[in-house]
Design a protein around this motif. Structure first.
Motif, PDB file in Angstrom:
ATOM      1  N   ALA A  71     -34.709 -46.456   9.625  1.00 44.59           N
ATOM      2  CA  ALA A  71     -35.334 -47.785   9.702  1.00 44.59           C
ATOM      3  C   ALA A  71     -34.874 -48.675   8.556  1.00 44.59           C
ATOM      4  CB  ALA A  71     -36.852 -47.640   9.691  1.00 44.59           C
ATOM      5  N   VAL A  72     -34.708 -48.099   7.393  1.00 44.79           N
ATOM      6  CA  VAL A  72     -34.218 -48.869   6.231  1.00 44.79           C
ATOM      7  C   VAL A  72     -32.801 -49.360   6.491  1.00 44.79           C
ATOM      8  CG1 VAL A  72     -33.592 -48.752   3.787  1.00 44.79           C
ATOM      9  CG2 VAL A  72     -35.704 -47.656   4.588  1.00 44.79           C
ATOM     10  N   VAL A  73     -31.945 -48.458   6.947  1.00 44.11           N
ATOM     11  CA  VAL A  73     -30.555 -48.832   7.234  1.00 44.11           C
ATOM     12  C   VAL A  73     -30.515 -49.921   8.304  1.00 44.11           C
ATOM     13  CG1 VAL A  73     -28.370 -48.009   8.194  1.00 44.11           C
ATOM     14  CG2 VAL A  73     -29.620 -46.601   6.534  1.00 44.11           C
ATOM     15  N   ALA A  74     -31.332 -49.772   9.350  1.00 41.43           N
ATOM     16  CA  ALA A  74     -31.368 -50.769  10.426  1.00 41.43           C
ATOM     17  C   ALA A  74     -31.834 -52.121   9.915  1.00 41.43           C
ATOM     18  CB  ALA A  74     -32.279 -50.277  11.552  1.00 41.43           C
ATOM     19  N   ALA A  75     -32.799 -52.115   9.008  1.00 40.76           N
ATOM     20  CA  ALA A  75     -33.306 -53.377   8.457  1.00 40.76           C
ATOM     21  C   ALA A  75     -32.207 -54.123   7.713  1.00 40.76           C
ATOM     22  CB  ALA A  75     -34.491 -53.109   7.528  1.00 40.76           C
ATOM     23  N   PHE A  79     -30.397 -57.740   8.332  1.00 35.02           N
ATOM     24  CA  PHE A  79     -30.163 -58.770   7.310  1.00 35.02           C
ATOM     25  C   PHE A  79     -28.704 -59.236   7.359  1.00 35.02           C
ATOM     26  CE2 PHE A  79     -33.564 -56.548   4.496  1.00 35.02           C
ATOM     27  CZ  PHE A  79     -34.582 -57.171   5.196  1.00 35.02           C
ATOM     28  N   ASP A  80     -27.787 -58.275   7.500  1.00 33.69           N
ATOM     29  CA  ASP A  80     -26.366 -58.624   7.554  1.00 33.69           C
ATOM     30  C   ASP A  80     -26.064 -59.535   8.749  1.00 33.69           C
ATOM     31  OD1 ASP A  80     -25.967 -56.969   5.362  1.00 33.69           O
ATOM     32  OD2 ASP A  80     -25.261 -55.267   6.554  1.00 33.69           O
ATOM     33  N   LYS A  81     -26.649 -59.182   9.895  1.00 28.72           N
ATOM     34  CA  LYS A  81     -26.365 -59.928  11.117  1.00 28.72           C
ATOM     35  C   LYS A  81     -26.888 -61.358  11.052  1.00 28.72           C
ATOM     36  CE  LYS A  81     -26.309 -55.832  14.099  1.00 28.72           C
ATOM     37  NZ  LYS A  81     -27.058 -55.066  15.125  1.00 28.72           N
TER      38      LYS A  81
END
Length: 253
Positions: A71-75, A79-81
């Motif tokens: 979930a952290v990585v996805a968050a 943000f990047d997107k």
């Protein structure tokens, strides 16, 4: 130029829908930062964000569990997107568990460690991956008096917060050369929901006031100034440090 001005910077504060995290986030917003509030309760998080928006602050939310690495990585990928660059990270999320060591289960120990220490590593790692190419960033880890001193019945919390101190130094050893400053704040006994049972206990309340040179509990908003300092260009040559905001408690016997 105001060296404490955070205008144009975006701050992610974990565990910021209430308590110390909210107080720190509010202080950063008052200094000009755009906020990304974090928590697991999306409804409460959005209500907190709206309260801050009503005060004129720029706020968005990112509801994810800091103990869930995926979930952290996805968050951060989100943000990047959407073009959100996290300039300031405050690793504040934490829990407390009061129980004697001999009665403590391994899953209970692990839950406190995952929330209070491992999450700071995982969220900090993802933030640093983006800060390093930009050659700037601020990471503030939230420690505790127990980063230095132990009390009975809070062993996993004590070990985790001691780890926060050394994680801060380890991050500094590897990331300071990339223009990132990593420091920690060690709050003293603060008036929060987490401490309500202690505040309401006359014996413990008297102990805190007697043990603290300032003779009182701290207020969450009293962390804001230190957080703003560590998040701003005023601290650009400060890294690997822990600043105790404790009314002087850790300084005396």
């Amino acid at each position: 130029m105001n060296i404490f001005d955070l205008t144009g910077r975006t701050a992610l504060v974990t565990g910021s829908s209430r308590g110390l995290g909210l107080a720190i986030a509010t202080g950063l917003a008052e200094a000009g930062a755009t906020l990304v509030l974090n928590g697991v309760d999306a409804t409460r998080l959005e209500a907190t964000a709206q309260d801050l928006r009503d005060k004129g602050f720029s706020v968005r939310v990112a509801a994810f569990d800091v103990t869930d690495e995926a979930a952290v990585v996805a968050a951060f990928e989100t943000f990047d997107k959407d073009g959100t660059a996290i300039d300031i990270l405050v690793n504040n999320a934490g829990i407390q568990l009061r129980k004697p060591l001999v009665d403590l289960s391994t899953p209970e120990w692990q839950r406190v460690m995952d929330t209070n220490l491992t999450s700071a590593f995982v969220v900090g790692r993802e933030a640093a991956k983006r800060m390093i190419p930009r050659k700037n960033g601020k990471i503030i880890n939230i420690g505790s008096l127990t980063s230095e001193l132990a009390r009975a019945t809070v062993a996993p919390y004590t070990v985790a917060k001691g780890g926060i101190k050394m994680l801060t130094r380890s991050m500094t050893a590897e990331w300071a050369e990339h223009g990132i400053q990593i420091n920690a704040i060690g709050p003293g006994y603060m008036i929060t929901d987490m401490n309500k049972a202690l505040i309401d206990n006359p014996q413990f309340d008297a102990w805190v006031k007697g043990r603290t040179p300032a003779k009182r509990w701290g207020k969450p908003e009293e962390l804001a100034g230190t957080a703003v300092y560590l998040a701003s260009s005023a601290s650009n040559y400060v890294s690997g440090q822990m600043i105790y905001v404790d009314g002087g408690m850790i300084s005396v016997l």
